[in-house]
Design an enzyme around this catalytic site. Structure first.
Site, PDB file in Angstrom:
ATOM      1  N   ASP A   1       0.788  -1.311  -0.107  1.00 15.29           N
ATOM      2  CA  ASP A   1      -0.048  -0.071   0.013  1.00 15.29           C
ATOM      3  C   ASP A   1       0.821   1.258  -0.040  1.00 15.29           C
ATOM      4  O   ASP A   1       2.035   1.472   0.499  1.00 15.29           O
ATOM      5  CB  ASP A   1      -0.897  -0.019   1.246  1.00 15.29           C
ATOM      6  CG  ASP A   1      -2.106   1.212   0.995  1.00 15.29           C
ATOM      7  OD1 ASP A   1      -2.304   1.634  -0.017  1.00 15.29           O
ATOM      8  OD2 ASP A   1      -2.693   1.105   1.933  1.00 15.29           O
TER       9      ASP A   1
ATOM     10  N   HIS B   1       2.828   3.070  -8.946  1.00 14.08           N
ATOM     11  CA  HIS B   1       2.669   1.734  -9.290  1.00 14.08           C
ATOM     12  C   HIS B   1       3.706   0.883  -9.978  1.00 14.08           C
ATOM     13  O   HIS B   1       4.025  -0.102  -9.756  1.00 14.08           O
ATOM     14  CB  HIS B   1       1.221   1.463 -10.122  1.00 14.08           C
ATOM     15  CG  HIS B   1       0.015   1.860  -9.531  1.00 14.08           C
ATOM     16  ND1 HIS B   1      -0.496   1.575  -7.828  1.00 14.08           N
ATOM     17  CD2 HIS B   1      -1.075   2.568  -9.767  1.00 14.08           C
ATOM     18  CE1 HIS B   1      -1.437   2.166  -7.729  1.00 14.08           C
ATOM     19  NE2 HIS B   1      -1.890   2.676  -8.742  1.00 14.08           N
TER      20      HIS B   1
ATOM     21  N   LEU C   1       9.913 -21.578  -4.320  1.00 14.32           N
ATOM     22  CA  LEU C   1       9.061 -20.512  -3.414  1.00 14.32           C
ATOM     23  C   LEU C   1       7.825 -20.391  -4.042  1.00 14.32           C
ATOM     24  O   LEU C   1       7.732 -20.431  -5.424  1.00 14.32           O
ATOM     25  CB  LEU C   1       9.755 -19.041  -3.357  1.00 14.32           C
ATOM     26  CG  LEU C   1       8.971 -18.101  -3.224  1.00 14.32           C
ATOM     27  CD1 LEU C   1       8.909 -17.786  -1.759  1.00 14.32           C
ATOM     28  CD2 LEU C   1       9.688 -16.797  -3.766  1.00 14.32           C
TER      29      LEU C   1
END
Ligand code: IPE
Ligand code: IPE
Ligand code: MG
Length: 259
Positions: free
Chosen positions: A27, A44, A138
């Site tokens: 955020d 972004h 992962l």
């Protein structure tokens, strides 16, 4: 390779008790950009770089799962230009990174309702998931058009259907069975949640899965969240005492009553 850190943190981190599953609420992209007089989309774009760095960091540390919140079911309330930009960014990123991630044996999957996403994005998501599904290093999960309440209602609908069809009985429905109907059924619950930008809420993220997750909030905006900030979060995690309802320092056998 371990990134360079403030000596204090790197010195004190216990590499043998790292969280297995880290979840992040990425955020503050918009505010990071606005603060510098830049359009929100620049935030972004920068945020995508932060995610790539974090993924690398988790990989280097041997962390098993990383689940990142990229777009919520509520984010459709934003202006269409921003939404369109984000969808394009997700697509570009996957196209750019897929081969490299696959080479490193990273498994990619997605949670959320993907059915209403642009079809070109859905295609690269499907390809990424299929190509990497056997990878072991992962498990990287991206939450796109994800909402925890929606996920829980969806699970309930599927369960009711199974009961109607006679494949499941109400008596056998318990927490373990319920969680098999969630989109995270293949993984473990997050051990650590990190939310950047100073907001202290869950914003409809992994509500069921985070019943016992350690939560770490930082004021740093996501585009500025560096490996050393991550190490700091890990250090704080290691100072916590995860009791899961027990008392500190007691090891009561399961069947011994407290009363
Ligand atoms: C997080 O950054 C990214 C998404 C929700 C897609 P924001 O876009 O929410 O940035 P702020 O919170 O407005 O600064
Ligand atoms: C949460 O951030 C969703 C993502 C990071 C993708 P928001 O910025 O949408 O959350 P709120 O609206 O401030 O709660
Ligand atoms: Mg935000």
């Amino acid at each position: 390779m371990i990134p360079s850190l403030s000596p204090n943190i790197s010195h004190n981190l216990d590499f043998n008790s790292l969280p297995h599953h880290v979840a992040v609420i990425m955020d503050g992209n918009g505010r990071w950009a606005t603060q510098q007089g830049l359009p929100r989309i620049t935030g972004h774009r920068q945020g995508a770089k932060t995610l790539k760095n974090l993924l690398r960091c988790c990989y280097d540390l041997g962390i098993g799962e990383l689940t990142a919140y990229a777009f919520s079911t509520e984010n459709w309330r934003r202006p269409s230009e921003e939404i369109n930009f984000l969808m394009l960014l997700f697509e570009q990123l996957l196209k750019q990174e897929l081969e490299q991630l696959h080479r490193e044996s990273i498994r990619i999957s997605f949670i959320g309702d993907l059915s209403i996403l642009p079809s070109s994005l859905q295609q690269i998501m499907a390809l990424s998931r299929e190509k990497t599904q056997k990878n072991q290093a992962l498990h990287f999960r991206l939450a796109i058009n994800y909402g925890s309440r929606q996920e829980i209602v969806h699970a309930c609908r599927q369960i009711v259907q199974q009961v109607h069809q006679g494949n499941l009985t109400l008596e056998t429905l318990d927490e373990a069975v319920f969680q098999q109907y969630l989109s995270t059924s293949e993984g473990s619950d997050p051990d650590l949640l990190i939310r950047t930008s100073g907001e202290m809420r869950l914003s409809n993220y992994l509500l069921w899965q985070m019943a016992y997750t350690e939560i770490y909030f930082t004021d740093v905006f996501w585009p500025d969240f560096s490996p050393s900030h991550f190490y700091e979060a890990l250090w704080h995690y290691q100072q916590r005492n995860r009791r899961f309802g027990r008392l500190v320092g007691t090891h009561l056998p399961e069947n011994r009553s407290l009363f």
